[in-house]
Design a protein around this motif. Structure first.
Motif, PDB file in Angstrom:
ATOM      1  N   UNK A   1     -49.728  61.082  50.556  1.00  0.00           N
ATOM      2  CA  UNK A   1     -49.725  61.368  51.983  1.00  0.00           C
ATOM      3  C   UNK A   1     -50.210  60.180  52.823  1.00  0.00           C
ATOM      4  N   UNK A   2     -50.526  59.075  52.162  1.00  0.00           N
ATOM      5  CA  UNK A   2     -50.957  57.871  52.858  1.00  0.00           C
ATOM      6  C   UNK A   2     -49.740  56.992  53.116  1.00  0.00           C
TER       7      UNK A   2
ATOM      8  N   UNK B   1     -37.236  58.403  52.551  1.00  0.00           N
ATOM      9  CA  UNK B   1     -38.214  58.071  53.579  1.00  0.00           C
ATOM     10  C   UNK B   1     -38.183  59.067  54.732  1.00  0.00           C
ATOM     11  N   UNK B   2     -39.343  59.240  55.352  1.00  0.00           N
ATOM     12  CA  UNK B   2     -39.420  60.103  56.527  1.00  0.00           C
ATOM     13  C   UNK B   2     -38.698  59.450  57.702  1.00  0.00           C
TER      14      UNK B   2
ATOM     15  N   UNK C   1     -41.183  44.692  59.742  1.00  0.00           N
ATOM     16  CA  UNK C   1     -42.146  45.749  59.426  1.00  0.00           C
ATOM     17  C   UNK C   1     -41.394  46.941  58.833  1.00  0.00           C
ATOM     18  N   UNK C   2     -41.864  47.423  57.695  1.00  0.00           N
ATOM     19  CA  UNK C   2     -41.251  48.579  57.043  1.00  0.00           C
ATOM     20  C   UNK C   2     -42.339  49.578  56.660  1.00  0.00           C
ATOM     21  N   UNK C   3     -41.913  50.794  56.403  1.00  0.00           N
ATOM     22  CA  UNK C   3     -42.822  51.864  56.009  1.00  0.00           C
ATOM     23  C   UNK C   3     -42.334  52.471  54.698  1.00  0.00           C
ATOM     24  N   UNK C   4     -43.286  52.868  53.881  1.00  0.00           N
ATOM     25  CA  UNK C   4     -42.946  53.551  52.630  1.00  0.00           C
ATOM     26  C   UNK C   4     -43.348  55.024  52.691  1.00  0.00           C
ATOM     27  N   UNK C   5     -43.491  55.581  53.902  1.00  0.00           N
ATOM     28  CA  UNK C   5     -43.841  56.992  54.054  1.00  0.00           C
ATOM     29  C   UNK C   5     -42.655  57.836  53.592  1.00  0.00           C
TER      30      UNK C   5
ATOM     31  N   UNK D   1     -40.799  65.909  48.217  1.00  0.00           N
ATOM     32  CA  UNK D   1     -39.754  66.700  47.555  1.00  0.00           C
ATOM     33  C   UNK D   1     -38.445  65.918  47.469  1.00  0.00           C
ATOM     34  N   UNK D   2     -38.080  65.247  48.561  1.00  0.00           N
ATOM     35  CA  UNK D   2     -36.830  64.487  48.564  1.00  0.00           C
ATOM     36  C   UNK D   2     -36.904  63.333  47.555  1.00  0.00           C
TER      37      UNK D   2
END
Length: 169
Positions: free
Chosen positions: A45-46, A77-78, A91-95, A99-100
């Protein structure tokens, strides 16, 4: 050439790379990918964020492997990353959606990923089995059931199909 195109030329180009060198590349990549996912799943969740280059350094992998990783996780990814146009300093996110991500790993037949022990703390065995079933059904193409002239009409009118929605003209 974009980073993604560069990754594709290294990882998928069978004309300029031997089968053996591609196998070595993928074996090495999969081992590093597994280590990254093991870390991410410890705190699912981080949100992990950073530049493409910064994340490659954080996980001690090459820039190209990070591009491959970002491509692989993209559908889980969300919020999607701009992988088609990204550069080292993007800049990228790994959030990710847990489940997916699990279902996509199953769908990709990546046993080394969906069998990671870190999943045990996220989903119990029953939930993992249900997600596995959903993932297997995602890739299954189901043909619609054929309606014959004397079958009841699917619109619910109570008439035979040939006298209702299947009526010619």
């Amino acid at each position: 050439m974009t980073l993604l195109e560069e990754w594709h030329s290294k990882a998928y180009d069978t004309q300029n790379h031997s089968r053996e060198s591609l196998k070595r590349l993928w074996d090495d990549y999969f081992a590093k990918e597994q280590a990254i996912y093991a870390q991410l799943l410890k705190e699912p969740d981080t949100e992990v964020k950073g530049t493409v280059k910064g994340l490659a350094e954080k996980y001690d992998i090459s820039l190209m492997y990070m591009v491959g990783f970002l491509e692989g996780i993209q559908e889980s990814l969300k919020v999607a990353n701009p992988i088609d146009t990204m550069e080292e300093d993007t800049e990228v996110s790994l959030a990710f959606d847990k489940e997916m991500l699990f279902k996509n790993m199953v769908d990709a037949r990546a046993e080394w990923l969906y069998n990671l022990p870190e999943w045990n703390a996220i989903f119990d065995e029953e939930k993992r089995a249900a997600l596995t079933k959903e993932a297997r059904e995602m890739g299954t193409v189901k043909k619609p059931e054929k309606i014959y002239p004397n079958d009841p009409c699917p619109c619910g009118s109570g008439k035979k199909y040939k006298k209702c929605c299947g009526k010619a003209g």
